[in-house]
Motif scaffolding. Structure first.
Motif, PDB file in Angstrom:
ATOM      1  N   VAL A  73      95.852  19.647  -5.296  1.00 17.00           N
ATOM      2  CA  VAL A  73      95.105  18.540  -5.740  1.00 17.00           C
ATOM      3  C   VAL A  73      95.587  18.088  -7.124  1.00 17.00           C
ATOM      4  N   THR A  74      95.719  16.841  -7.334  1.00 15.00           N
ATOM      5  CA  THR A  74      96.185  16.607  -8.859  1.00 15.00           C
ATOM      6  C   THR A  74      95.703  14.831  -9.039  1.00 15.00           C
ATOM      7  N   ASN A  75      95.906  14.476 -10.178  1.00 16.56           N
ATOM      8  CA  ASN A  75      95.797  13.352 -10.556  1.00 16.56           C
ATOM      9  C   ASN A  75      94.367  12.478 -10.276  1.00 16.56           C
ATOM     10  N   THR A  76      93.422  13.422 -10.052  1.00 15.87           N
ATOM     11  CA  THR A  76      91.954  12.979  -9.645  1.00 15.87           C
ATOM     12  C   THR A  76      91.647  12.212 -10.872  1.00 15.87           C
ATOM     13  N   VAL A  77      91.156  10.636 -10.427  1.00 10.64           N
ATOM     14  CA  VAL A  77      90.593   9.849 -11.224  1.00 10.64           C
ATOM     15  C   VAL A  77      89.190   9.296 -10.517  1.00 10.64           C
ATOM     16  N   VAL A  78      87.996   9.585 -11.003  1.00  3.27           N
ATOM     17  CA  VAL A  78      86.849   9.127 -10.766  1.00  3.27           C
ATOM     18  C   VAL A  78      86.958   7.608 -10.995  1.00  3.27           C
ATOM     19  N   THR A  79      86.899   6.840  -9.930  1.00  2.00           N
ATOM     20  CA  THR A  79      86.880   5.341 -10.049  1.00  2.00           C
ATOM     21  C   THR A  79      85.883   4.623 -10.032  1.00  2.00           C
ATOM     22  N   SER A  80      84.705   5.239  -9.809  1.00  2.00           N
ATOM     23  CA  SER A  80      83.268   4.558  -9.919  1.00  2.00           C
ATOM     24  C   SER A  80      82.066   5.609  -9.994  1.00  2.00           C
ATOM     25  N   ARG A  81      81.131   5.458 -10.786  1.00  2.00           N
ATOM     26  CA  ARG A  81      80.201   6.432 -10.939  1.00  2.00           C
ATOM     27  C   ARG A  81      79.035   5.814 -11.407  1.00  2.00           C
ATOM     28  N   THR A  82      77.806   6.280 -10.700  1.00  2.00           N
ATOM     29  CA  THR A  82      76.247   6.251 -11.097  1.00  2.00           C
ATOM     30  C   THR A  82      75.977   7.684 -11.137  1.00  2.00           C
ATOM     31  N   GLU A  83      74.795   7.603 -11.521  1.00  2.00           N
ATOM     32  CA  GLU A  83      74.098   9.188 -11.566  1.00  2.00           C
ATOM     33  C   GLU A  83      73.975   9.780 -10.139  1.00  2.00           C
ATOM     34  N   ASP A  84      74.031   8.819  -9.151  1.00  2.00           N
ATOM     35  CA  ASP A  84      73.685   9.597  -7.576  1.00  2.00           C
ATOM     36  C   ASP A  84      74.901   9.396  -6.861  1.00  2.00           C
ATOM     37  N   GLU A  85      76.070   8.458  -7.292  1.00  2.88           N
ATOM     38  CA  GLU A  85      77.292   8.176  -6.396  1.00  2.88           C
ATOM     39  C   GLU A  85      78.344   8.007  -7.033  1.00  2.88           C
ATOM     40  N   ALA A  86      79.435   8.619  -6.727  1.00  2.00           N
ATOM     41  CA  ALA A  86      80.860   8.405  -7.445  1.00  2.00           C
ATOM     42  C   ALA A  86      81.939   8.341  -6.402  1.00  2.00           C
ATOM     43  N   THR A  87      82.927   7.655  -6.733  1.00  2.00           N
ATOM     44  CA  THR A  87      84.088   7.654  -5.958  1.00  2.00           C
ATOM     45  C   THR A  87      85.355   8.240  -6.811  1.00  2.00           C
ATOM     46  N   ALA A  88      86.080   8.808  -5.988  1.00  2.00           N
ATOM     47  CA  ALA A  88      87.482   9.283  -6.552  1.00  2.00           C
ATOM     48  C   ALA A  88      88.748   9.222  -5.833  1.00  2.00           C
ATOM     49  N   ALA A  89      89.742   9.116  -6.520  1.00  3.46           N
ATOM     50  CA  ALA A  89      90.947   9.157  -5.956  1.00  3.46           C
ATOM     51  C   ALA A  89      91.866  10.374  -6.276  1.00  3.46           C
ATOM     52  N   SER A  90      92.506  11.043  -5.543  1.00  7.79           N
ATOM     53  CA  SER A  90      93.231  12.154  -5.716  1.00  7.79           C
ATOM     54  C   SER A  90      94.503  12.048  -5.042  1.00  7.79           C
ATOM     55  N   ASP A  91      95.767  12.744  -5.440  1.00 10.39           N
ATOM     56  CA  ASP A  91      96.756  13.099  -4.698  1.00 10.39           C
ATOM     57  C   ASP A  91      96.876  14.564  -4.292  1.00 10.39           C
ATOM     58  N   VAL A  92      97.525  14.899  -3.213  1.00  6.70           N
ATOM     59  CA  VAL A  92      97.508  16.159  -2.560  1.00  6.70           C
ATOM     60  C   VAL A  92      98.716  16.463  -2.066  1.00  6.70           C
ATOM     61  N   ALA A  93      99.458  17.758  -2.559  1.00  6.13           N
ATOM     62  CA  ALA A  93     100.505  18.448  -1.674  1.00  6.13           C
ATOM     63  C   ALA A  93     100.044  19.499  -0.971  1.00  6.13           C
ATOM     64  N   PHE A  94     100.456  19.967   0.100  1.00  2.00           N
ATOM     65  CA  PHE A  94      99.985  20.801   0.862  1.00  2.00           C
ATOM     66  C   PHE A  94     101.191  21.924   1.136  1.00  2.00           C
ATOM     67  N   LEU A  95     101.165  23.038   0.784  1.00  6.01           N
ATOM     68  CA  LEU A  95     102.215  24.121   0.759  1.00  6.01           C
ATOM     69  C   LEU A  95     101.887  25.031   1.604  1.00  6.01           C
ATOM     70  N   GLN A  96     102.943  25.708   2.182  1.00  3.21           N
ATOM     71  CA  GLN A  96     102.628  27.016   2.766  1.00  3.21           C
ATOM     72  C   GLN A  96     103.619  27.929   2.708  1.00  3.21           C
ATOM     73  N   ARG A  97     103.372  29.339   2.678  1.00  3.39           N
ATOM     74  CA  ARG A  97     104.306  30.285   2.213  1.00  3.39           C
ATOM     75  C   ARG A  97     104.956  30.876   3.715  1.00  3.39           C
ATOM     76  N   GLY A  98     106.319  30.678   3.937  1.00  2.00           N
ATOM     77  CA  GLY A  98     106.767  31.396   5.236  1.00  2.00           C
ATOM     78  C   GLY A  98     107.732  32.502   4.782  1.00  2.00           C
TER      79      GLY A  98
END
Length: 131
Positions: A73-98
């Protein structure tokens, strides 16, 4: 909101997202579910929304890793925030080892809403899209 409170909110949000990722990749279902509010909703492409702790537990148990995996999970940006609620956007890459090593299985994006309950940040809604 003061700068120190804003920094505290951002740090709390990022800690929940990181803790979720590590617990999920380790197969610690109870730890993952504990990061959600009791009425939380998880939205994934092609599935009905998963609502509440019992449904979340069932889902994460069914997704328990059977081989090494990583949600990066990377590039997490908290896009809005108060003391009791926040929103965030993140990018994710899912990897598995085979047998041939690590491979990217999918790339996606999280849109999270978090609530602060009893002094702790918890996921209230996670909407995932795949790219």
């Amino acid at each position: 909101m003061s700068e120190s409170t804003e920094a505290w909110v951002v740090a709390g949000v990022r800690a929940v997202i990181g803790t979720h990722t590590q617990a999920q990749d380790a197969g610690r279902t109870d730890d993952v579910v504990a990061l959600y509010t009791p009425e939380a909703v998880l939205e994934l492409p092609g599935m009905d929304p998963i609502e509440g702790h019992d449904a979340l537990r069932d889902a994460f148990e069914s997704w328990a890793p059977t081989q090494p995996q990583l949600h990066l999970v990377t590039n997490t940006v908290v896009t809005s925030r108060t003391e009791d609620e926040a929103t965030a956007a993140s990018d994710v890459a899912f990897l598995q080892r085979g047998e041939s090593g690590w491979a990217v299985q999918l790339v996606g994006h999280y849109e999270d809403t978090l609530h602060r309950r009893d002094g702790a940040w918890r996921l209230h809604r996670r909407s995932t899209t795949f790219q």
